[in-house]
Design an enzyme around this catalytic site. Structure first.
Site, PDB file in Angstrom:
ATOM      1  N   SER A  18       0.808  -1.228   0.000  1.00  0.00           N
ATOM      2  CA  SER A  18       0.000   0.000   0.000  1.00  0.00           C
ATOM      3  C   SER A  18       0.842   1.278   0.000  1.00  0.00           C
ATOM      4  O   SER A  18       0.493   2.227  -0.708  1.00  0.00           O
ATOM      5  CB  SER A  18      -0.946   0.016   1.205  1.00  0.00           C
ATOM      6  OG  SER A  18      -1.977  -0.917   1.005  1.00  0.00           O
ATOM      7  N   LYS A  65      -9.445  -6.068  10.397  1.00  0.00           N
ATOM      8  CA  LYS A  65     -10.560  -5.465   9.653  1.00  0.00           C
ATOM      9  C   LYS A  65     -11.904  -5.597  10.357  1.00  0.00           C
ATOM     10  O   LYS A  65     -12.722  -4.679  10.319  1.00  0.00           O
ATOM     11  CB  LYS A  65     -10.652  -6.093   8.258  1.00  0.00           C
ATOM     12  CG  LYS A  65      -9.530  -5.663   7.348  1.00  0.00           C
ATOM     13  CD  LYS A  65      -9.654  -6.290   5.976  1.00  0.00           C
ATOM     14  CE  LYS A  65      -8.569  -5.721   5.073  1.00  0.00           C
ATOM     15  NZ  LYS A  65      -8.611  -6.256   3.730  1.00  0.00           N
ATOM     16  N   ASN A  86     -11.721  -1.355   5.914  1.00  0.00           N
ATOM     17  CA  ASN A  86     -10.325  -1.377   5.473  1.00  0.00           C
ATOM     18  C   ASN A  86      -9.775   0.033   5.322  1.00  0.00           C
ATOM     19  O   ASN A  86      -8.602   0.207   5.010  1.00  0.00           O
ATOM     20  CB  ASN A  86     -10.171  -2.146   4.152  1.00  0.00           C
ATOM     21  CG  ASN A  86     -10.713  -1.366   2.987  1.00  0.00           C
ATOM     22  OD1 ASN A  86     -11.655  -0.589   3.139  1.00  0.00           O
ATOM     23  ND2 ASN A  86     -10.132  -1.545   1.823  1.00  0.00           N
ATOM     24  N   ASN A 149     -14.519 -22.536   4.882  1.00  0.00           N
ATOM     25  CA  ASN A 149     -13.571 -22.094   5.911  1.00  0.00           C
ATOM     26  C   ASN A 149     -13.233 -23.227   6.874  1.00  0.00           C
ATOM     27  O   ASN A 149     -14.039 -24.135   7.069  1.00  0.00           O
ATOM     28  CB  ASN A 149     -14.196 -20.936   6.704  1.00  0.00           C
ATOM     29  CG  ASN A 149     -13.160 -20.203   7.538  1.00  0.00           C
ATOM     30  OD1 ASN A 149     -12.082 -19.892   7.049  1.00  0.00           O
ATOM     31  ND2 ASN A 149     -13.476 -19.939   8.796  1.00  0.00           N
ATOM     32  N   THR A 151     -12.749 -22.953  10.208  1.00  0.00           N
ATOM     33  CA  THR A 151     -13.660 -22.853  11.355  1.00  0.00           C
ATOM     34  C   THR A 151     -15.071 -22.656  10.796  1.00  0.00           C
ATOM     35  O   THR A 151     -15.402 -21.577  10.280  1.00  0.00           O
ATOM     36  CB  THR A 151     -13.267 -21.652  12.254  1.00  0.00           C
ATOM     37  OG1 THR A 151     -11.873 -21.682  12.425  1.00  0.00           O
ATOM     38  CG2 THR A 151     -13.974 -21.688  13.600  1.00  0.00           C
ATOM     39  N   LYS A 154     -17.512 -19.652  11.727  1.00  0.00           N
ATOM     40  CA  LYS A 154     -17.241 -18.349  11.101  1.00  0.00           C
ATOM     41  C   LYS A 154     -17.853 -18.299   9.704  1.00  0.00           C
ATOM     42  O   LYS A 154     -18.413 -17.282   9.281  1.00  0.00           O
ATOM     43  CB  LYS A 154     -15.735 -18.106  11.002  1.00  0.00           C
ATOM     44  CG  LYS A 154     -15.124 -17.629  12.296  1.00  0.00           C
ATOM     45  CD  LYS A 154     -13.718 -17.141  12.012  1.00  0.00           C
ATOM     46  CE  LYS A 154     -13.045 -16.635  13.258  1.00  0.00           C
ATOM     47  NZ  LYS A 154     -11.610 -16.439  13.051  1.00  0.00           N
ATOM     48  N   TYR A 209      -1.179 -11.231  -2.035  1.00  0.00           N
ATOM     49  CA  TYR A 209      -0.437 -10.926  -3.268  1.00  0.00           C
ATOM     50  C   TYR A 209       1.064 -11.120  -3.061  1.00  0.00           C
ATOM     51  O   TYR A 209       1.878 -10.613  -3.816  1.00  0.00           O
ATOM     52  CB  TYR A 209      -0.726  -9.501  -3.736  1.00  0.00           C
ATOM     53  CG  TYR A 209      -0.532  -8.450  -2.658  1.00  0.00           C
ATOM     54  CD1 TYR A 209       0.710  -7.897  -2.396  1.00  0.00           C
ATOM     55  CD2 TYR A 209      -1.605  -8.029  -1.894  1.00  0.00           C
ATOM     56  CE1 TYR A 209       0.889  -6.962  -1.407  1.00  0.00           C
ATOM     57  CE2 TYR A 209      -1.434  -7.085  -0.882  1.00  0.00           C
ATOM     58  CZ  TYR A 209      -0.188  -6.557  -0.656  1.00  0.00           C
ATOM     59  OH  TYR A 209      -0.003  -5.630   0.346  1.00  0.00           O
TER      60      TYR A 209
END
Ligand code: S3P
Length: 436
Positions: A18, A65, A86, A149, A151, A154, A209
Site C-alpha cells: 500500500s 478489519k 479497510n 472455511n 472454522t 465463522k 499478493y
C-alpha cells in the site's frame, strides 16, 4: 514538509504494498503527505498509534478489519453490511470507517474482463476480506456463493449474514469441481497449500499478493485456469480509499500509469536495517539486540561520532556547535553502507533532517521508526546527555522538536513500532516477526 500522515495497520504489515501505491498517488497529484505502515496486533493498539502519531487516515489490513469496526465512532452502510473496514478517516476528531475491498474485488474482475453474472463462486476464508468479497459477488449477481472455511462457525455466520451457502474446508475440492470462480481470502498464498485442487477453466483470484511480485505467480493458461492477481484487487481498493482520505478523484490516465507500474515492478530488497526515531525511543538498545540475533554488524551513529572525535556528544555540541555535529553525522551515515556486511544502523534522532542521509538510508535499508510518547521519552532519557533538550521545560522542548521531525520520520519509515510499553527484547521480536 508535509503535515498529513497516513498508514496501513496490521500484523504482519511490513510486506504491504500500500505505501507504494498511496505514495505514487500523492506524488502524481502533488499532495504533500506521507504513507507508512504500523505494526499492531489489535485494533485498539492500531488506533492508539494512529492517534499518537496524529494520522489523518489509515488503511486497515489483516487481522484487524473486523475488530476495528467496534472501535470507531461511525461506519458507513457498506462497511456495516460487510462487518469489516479497510479504510478509516479522522474527521472532526472522530474516526469513521469505510470498506473499499468490495469495490476492489469488483473492479479487479471487471478490469480482467470477467463477467460473474450467473456464475458459481467459492470464497475461501471468513475474515474481513472474505466478507467484502462475498458482498461484492452479491453485487455482481453471482448465482451461488459458497463460503468455505476451516472454522465452520465463522463461515456460517458470514453466510447467514449475506445470504450465501457455507461448507467446511475438507469439502473444498468437491466444491471446486462445479465452481466457476474461486476467491481465496486466507492469509497464505493458495499455491503454498495445494495448487492441484484448482481445475481447468476456473477463474482464480486471491487476496494475498505475496507471490505476485516474485515471479512465482501461476501464469494465465499454464494450468488451464486463469489467475486474477491480488495486486489488481489491492490497486482497485486503494483508488476509492484515496478518495476517502483526500476527497480527490485520481484521473483515469494517472490511474492507468500507476497500475501498470505497480503490476510489473520488482519490490527492491534492502540489505541493511535502520532504526530511526526521537531520542529515548530505544534505538541503541533495540539495535544492539537485533544485530546480535540476526548476525548483523551494529552501528550507532552517535557512538561512531564519539569514537571518531574523542569527545562525548554534549562536548561536541558545546565546543563545535550543532552544525558541525550534523556534518559529521551525515558523513558517518554515508560511509556506513560501504562494504558488504549487513548492518543494523541506529541513527541519531536528528539525522533524518538531512536530505542526503535520507536518500542513502532509503536506498540501503528497511527502515523501522520506533515511537514513544514524549512523557515516556523524557523519563527514559538522561537529560544531561542530550544538549538539544537543555531547558527549564524539557517536555515542551521535546514536543516542539518532535512536531518538526514527525513528518520526516513518517516519510522515511517503512514500519512504525510503538515502544511505549515494550521492552527492547519485545521490540526486537516484533521486528523479526515482521521481517519473517
Ligand atoms: C539528537 C539525538 C541524539 C544525538 C544528539 C542529537 C537529536 O541521538 O544524536 O543528541 O538531534 O535528536 P539519539 O536519538 O540516539 O538519542
Amino acid at each position: 514538509m508535509s503535515e498529513k500522515i497516513f498508514a496501513v495497520a496490521g500484523k504482519p504489515v511490513l510486506h504491504s504494498q500500500s505505501p507504494f501505491l498511496f505514495q505514487a498517488f500523492f506524488r502524481a497529484l502533488n499532495i504533500d503527505a506521507s504513507y507508512t505502515r504500523i505494526s499492531a496486533s489489535s485494533a485498539e493498539e492500531a488506533l492508539q498509534a494512529a492517534n499518537a502519531i496524529k494520522l489523518t487516515g489509515m488503511s486497515v489490513t489483516s487481522p484487524l478489519k473486523v475488530s476495528m469496526v467496534n472501535q470507531l465512532d461511525r461506519i458507513d452502510s457498506h462497511a456495516d453490511h460487510i462487518n469489516a473496514v479497510n479504510t478509516i478517516v479522522l474527521k472532526n476528531n472522530r474516526w469513521r470507517g469505510y470498506n473499499t475491498d468490495y469495490k476492489g474485488v469488483i473492479q479487479a474482475l471487471k478490469f480482467n474482463e470477467i463477467n460473474l453474472n450467473g456464475c458459481k463462486v467459492i470464497i475461501l476464508g471468513a475474515g474481513g476480506a472474505a466478507w467484502a468479497a462475498a458482498y461484492g459477488m452479491k453485487m455482481l449477481k453471482a448465482r451461488k456463493i459458497t463460503i468455505v472455511n476451516r472454522t465452520i462457525d465463522k463461515a456460517k455466520s458470514l453466510a447467514s449474514r449475506l445470504d450465501c451457502d457455507f461448507a467446511p474446508l475438507k469439502t473444498l475440492s468437491r466444491h471446486i469441481e462445479e465452481a466457476d470462480v474461486l476467491i481465496s481470502c486466507i492469509p497464505v498464498p493458495l499455491n503454498e497449500l495445494d495448487v492441484s485442487i484448482i481445475r481447468k477453466n476456473l477463474i482464480f483470484m486471491e487476496a494475498n499478493y505475496k507471490n505476485s511480485h516474485s515471479g512465482q505467480e501461476i501464469k494465465k493458461g499454464e494450468d488451464g485456469f486463469r489467475k486474477v492477481s491480488g495486486l489488481d484487487w489491492l490497486f482497485f481498493q486503494a483508488v476509492p480509499a484515496f478518495r476517502f482520505f483526500t476527497g480527490l478523484r485520481i484521473p483515469n490516465e494517472i490511474q492507468k500509469d500507476i497500475h501498470t507500474i505497480f503490476r510489473t515492478r520488482k519490490v527492491p530488497q534492502k540489505p541493511h536495517i535502520a532504526l530511526i526515531g526521537f531520542m529515548g525511543v530505544g534505538k541503541t538498545a533495540v539495535g544492539r539486540i537485533l544485530a546480535k540475533e540476526m548476525g548483523y554488524e551494529f552501528v550507532d551513529t552517535d557512538l561512531t561520532i564519539e569514537q571518531q572525535s574523542g569527545l562525548i556528544i554534549p562536548e561536541i555540541f558545546e565546543l563545535r556547535g550543532e552544525k558541525s555535529f550534523r556534518k559529521q553525522e551525515a558523513l558517518v551515515v554515508q560511509k556506513t553502507f560501504q562494504g558488504s556486511q549487513p548492518k543494523v544502523v541506529s541513527l541519531g534522532g536528528g539525522a533524518v533532517m538531512d536530505e542526503r542521509t535520507c536518500a542513502v538510508v532509503r536506498e540501503n535499508c528497511d527502515i523501522i521508526w520506533l515511537w514513544a510518547s514524549v512523557r515516556t521519552l523524557i523519563n527514559r532519557i538522561n537529560l544531561g546527555t542530550r544538549p538539544l533538550l537543555k531547558s527549564s521545560d524539557p517536555v515542551k522542548k521535546a514536543e516542539n522538536l518532535l512536531a518538526v521531525r514527525r513528518p520526516f520520520y513518517a516519510r522515511l519509515g517503512d514500519l512504525v513500532i510503538n515502544t511505549e510499553q515494550e521492552t527492547a527484547k519485545d521490540v526486537v521480536r516484533r521486528i523479526k516477526d515482521e521481517m519473517d
